[in-house]
Design a protein around this motif. Structure first.
Motif, PDB file in Angstrom:
ATOM      1  N   ILE A  37       0.845  -1.185   0.000  1.00 46.29           N
ATOM      2  CA  ILE A  37       0.000   0.000   0.000  1.00 46.29           C
ATOM      3  C   ILE A  37       0.879   1.233   0.000  1.00 46.29           C
ATOM      4  O   ILE A  37       2.011   1.209   0.489  1.00 46.29           O
ATOM      5  CB  ILE A  37      -0.962   0.017   1.211  1.00 46.29           C
ATOM      6  CG1 ILE A  37      -0.205  -0.059   2.534  1.00 46.29           C
ATOM      7  CG2 ILE A  37      -1.963  -1.135   1.129  1.00 46.29           C
ATOM      8  CD1 ILE A  37      -1.083   0.113   3.761  1.00 46.29           C
ATOM      9  N   ALA A  38       0.366   2.297  -0.559  1.00 45.81           N
ATOM     10  CA  ALA A  38       1.121   3.549  -0.642  1.00 45.81           C
ATOM     11  C   ALA A  38       1.265   4.156   0.746  1.00 45.81           C
ATOM     12  O   ALA A  38       0.348   4.085   1.566  1.00 45.81           O
ATOM     13  CB  ALA A  38       0.405   4.523  -1.573  1.00 45.81           C
ATOM     14  N   ASN A  39       2.433   4.708   1.020  1.00 44.76           N
ATOM     15  CA  ASN A  39       2.675   5.336   2.323  1.00 44.76           C
ATOM     16  C   ASN A  39       1.658   6.419   2.631  1.00 44.76           C
ATOM     17  O   ASN A  39       1.319   6.648   3.777  1.00 44.76           O
ATOM     18  CB  ASN A  39       4.090   5.921   2.382  1.00 44.76           C
ATOM     19  CG  ASN A  39       5.147   4.850   2.494  1.00 44.76           C
ATOM     20  OD1 ASN A  39       4.854   3.691   2.751  1.00 44.76           O
ATOM     21  ND2 ASN A  39       6.385   5.240   2.282  1.00 44.76           N
ATOM     22  N   ASN A  40       1.171   7.103   1.599  1.00 48.15           N
ATOM     23  CA  ASN A  40       0.233   8.196   1.847  1.00 48.15           C
ATOM     24  C   ASN A  40      -1.184   7.705   2.120  1.00 48.15           C
ATOM     25  O   ASN A  40      -2.078   8.510   2.360  1.00 48.15           O
ATOM     26  CB  ASN A  40       0.251   9.208   0.698  1.00 48.15           C
ATOM     27  CG  ASN A  40      -0.166   8.599  -0.619  1.00 48.15           C
ATOM     28  OD1 ASN A  40      -0.517   7.423  -0.699  1.00 48.15           O
ATOM     29  ND2 ASN A  40      -0.121   9.394  -1.676  1.00 48.15           N
ATOM     30  N   SER A  41      -1.412   6.399   2.105  1.00 42.76           N
ATOM     31  CA  SER A  41      -2.740   5.886   2.435  1.00 42.76           C
ATOM     32  C   SER A  41      -2.920   5.737   3.942  1.00 42.76           C
ATOM     33  O   SER A  41      -4.009   5.448   4.415  1.00 42.76           O
ATOM     34  CB  SER A  41      -2.993   4.541   1.741  1.00 42.76           C
ATOM     35  OG  SER A  41      -2.128   3.544   2.246  1.00 42.76           O
ATOM     36  N   ILE A  42      -1.850   5.956   4.709  1.00 45.60           N
ATOM     37  CA  ILE A  42      -1.889   5.925   6.170  1.00 45.60           C
ATOM     38  C   ILE A  42      -1.481   7.311   6.658  1.00 45.60           C
ATOM     39  O   ILE A  42      -0.477   7.864   6.183  1.00 45.60           O
ATOM     40  CB  ILE A  42      -0.910   4.863   6.729  1.00 45.60           C
ATOM     41  CG1 ILE A  42      -1.263   3.475   6.216  1.00 45.60           C
ATOM     42  CG2 ILE A  42      -0.893   4.894   8.241  1.00 45.60           C
ATOM     43  CD1 ILE A  42      -0.265   2.404   6.597  1.00 45.60           C
ATOM     44  N   ASP A  43      -2.255   7.874   7.591  1.00 44.21           N
ATOM     45  CA  ASP A  43      -1.906   9.211   8.056  1.00 44.21           C
ATOM     46  C   ASP A  43      -0.518   9.199   8.701  1.00 44.21           C
ATOM     47  O   ASP A  43      -0.053   8.176   9.198  1.00 44.21           O
ATOM     48  CB  ASP A  43      -2.964   9.779   9.011  1.00 44.21           C
ATOM     49  CG  ASP A  43      -3.022   9.049  10.337  1.00 44.21           C
ATOM     50  OD1 ASP A  43      -2.239   9.415  11.229  1.00 44.21           O
ATOM     51  OD2 ASP A  43      -3.847   8.125  10.467  1.00 44.21           O
ATOM     52  N   LYS A  44       0.138  10.343   8.671  1.00 42.92           N
ATOM     53  CA  LYS A  44       1.535  10.444   9.090  1.00 42.92           C
ATOM     54  C   LYS A  44       1.753   9.989  10.533  1.00 42.92           C
ATOM     55  O   LYS A  44       2.712   9.268  10.829  1.00 42.92           O
ATOM     56  CB  LYS A  44       2.032  11.880   8.908  1.00 42.92           C
ATOM     57  CG  LYS A  44       3.513  12.041   9.168  1.00 42.92           C
ATOM     58  CD  LYS A  44       3.986  13.441   8.847  1.00 42.92           C
ATOM     59  CE  LYS A  44       5.483  13.539   9.079  1.00 42.92           C
ATOM     60  NZ  LYS A  44       6.010  14.837   8.670  1.00 42.92           N
ATOM     61  N   LYS A  45       0.872  10.375  11.454  1.00 46.85           N
ATOM     62  CA  LYS A  45       1.029  10.006  12.859  1.00 46.85           C
ATOM     63  C   LYS A  45       0.981   8.487  13.027  1.00 46.85           C
ATOM     64  O   LYS A  45       1.804   7.904  13.737  1.00 46.85           O
ATOM     65  CB  LYS A  45      -0.065  10.663  13.698  1.00 46.85           C
ATOM     66  CG  LYS A  45       0.040  10.380  15.174  1.00 46.85           C
ATOM     67  CD  LYS A  45      -1.053  11.102  15.956  1.00 46.85           C
ATOM     68  CE  LYS A  45      -0.967  10.750  17.425  1.00 46.85           C
ATOM     69  NZ  LYS A  45      -2.040  11.391  18.203  1.00 46.85           N
ATOM     70  N   THR A  46       0.045   7.835  12.363  1.00 46.40           N
ATOM     71  CA  THR A  46      -0.065   6.372  12.434  1.00 46.40           C
ATOM     72  C   THR A  46       1.154   5.715  11.809  1.00 46.40           C
ATOM     73  O   THR A  46       1.684   4.736  12.347  1.00 46.40           O
ATOM     74  CB  THR A  46      -1.355   5.896  11.741  1.00 46.40           C
ATOM     75  OG1 THR A  46      -2.479   6.514  12.379  1.00 46.40           O
ATOM     76  CG2 THR A  46      -1.497   4.387  11.812  1.00 46.40           C
ATOM     77  N   ALA A  47       1.616   6.228  10.674  1.00 46.63           N
ATOM     78  CA  ALA A  47       2.789   5.671  10.004  1.00 46.63           C
ATOM     79  C   ALA A  47       4.015   5.733  10.907  1.00 46.63           C
ATOM     80  O   ALA A  47       4.778   4.767  10.998  1.00 46.63           O
ATOM     81  CB  ALA A  47       3.049   6.408   8.693  1.00 46.63           C
ATOM     82  N   ILE A  48       4.198   6.844  11.600  1.00 49.05           N
ATOM     83  CA  ILE A  48       5.342   6.992  12.512  1.00 49.05           C
ATOM     84  C   ILE A  48       5.237   5.992  13.658  1.00 49.05           C
ATOM     85  O   ILE A  48       6.225   5.355  14.038  1.00 49.05           O
ATOM     86  CB  ILE A  48       5.445   8.442  13.023  1.00 49.05           C
ATOM     87  CG1 ILE A  48       5.877   9.361  11.878  1.00 49.05           C
ATOM     88  CG2 ILE A  48       6.418   8.551  14.196  1.00 49.05           C
ATOM     89  CD1 ILE A  48       5.764  10.841  12.187  1.00 49.05           C
ATOM     90  N   GLN A  49       4.037   5.815  14.216  1.00 51.36           N
ATOM     91  CA  GLN A  49       3.839   4.848  15.293  1.00 51.36           C
ATOM     92  C   GLN A  49       4.138   3.426  14.813  1.00 51.36           C
ATOM     93  O   GLN A  49       4.778   2.648  15.523  1.00 51.36           O
ATOM     94  CB  GLN A  49       2.406   4.927  15.826  1.00 51.36           C
ATOM     95  CG  GLN A  49       2.129   6.189  16.599  1.00 51.36           C
ATOM     96  CD  GLN A  49       0.663   6.312  16.986  1.00 51.36           C
ATOM     97  OE1 GLN A  49      -0.225   5.865  16.274  1.00 51.36           O
ATOM     98  NE2 GLN A  49       0.409   6.924  18.129  1.00 51.36           N
ATOM     99  N   LEU A  50       3.694   3.086  13.612  1.00 55.58           N
ATOM    100  CA  LEU A  50       3.951   1.754  13.059  1.00 55.58           C
ATOM    101  C   LEU A  50       5.440   1.541  12.811  1.00 55.58           C
ATOM    102  O   LEU A  50       5.975   0.459  13.055  1.00 55.58           O
ATOM    103  CB  LEU A  50       3.147   1.541  11.781  1.00 55.58           C
ATOM    104  CG  LEU A  50       1.638   1.399  11.959  1.00 55.58           C
ATOM    105  CD1 LEU A  50       0.926   1.444  10.616  1.00 55.58           C
ATOM    106  CD2 LEU A  50       1.297   0.116  12.702  1.00 55.58           C
ATOM    107  N   GLN A  51       6.120   2.572  12.309  1.00 55.38           N
ATOM    108  CA  GLN A  51       7.567   2.473  12.082  1.00 55.38           C
ATOM    109  C   GLN A  51       8.312   2.245  13.389  1.00 55.38           C
ATOM    110  O   GLN A  51       9.210   1.401  13.460  1.00 55.38           O
ATOM    111  CB  GLN A  51       8.080   3.736  11.384  1.00 55.38           C
ATOM    112  CG  GLN A  51       7.627   3.828   9.943  1.00 55.38           C
ATOM    113  CD  GLN A  51       7.931   5.187   9.327  1.00 55.38           C
ATOM    114  OE1 GLN A  51       8.305   6.138   9.997  1.00 55.38           O
ATOM    115  NE2 GLN A  51       7.742   5.273   8.025  1.00 55.38           N
TER     116      GLN A  51
END
Length: 65
Positions: A37-51
């Motif tokens: 999935i494209a990185n932009n399909s997840i909001d930035k805050k959630t993406a950082i938490q997942l990383q």
């Protein structure tokens, strides 16, 4: 915790990891339909938490940690 979820981690200890959350049954059909999935399909805050989560996870000789 809902028992309908499975958590999987693969770690080759070379910096490559896979973290998957499966809802329902882990089947060959499900795997054959897996897509990036494209990185932009997840909001930035959630993406950082997942990383941060995947960076902190590793597999030991005794299993997941």
């Amino acid at each position: 915790m809902n028992n309908n979820y499975q958590f999987l981690l693969a770690d080759d200890h070379k910096g490559n990891k896979l973290f998957a959350i499966i809802k329902g049954d882990f089947t060959p059909a499900l795997i054959s339909h897996t897509k990036a999935i494209a990185n932009n399909s997840i909001d930035k805050k959630t993406a950082i938490q997942l990383q941060k989560l995947i960076d902190s996870m590793t597999i030991t000789d005794k299993g997941g940690e």
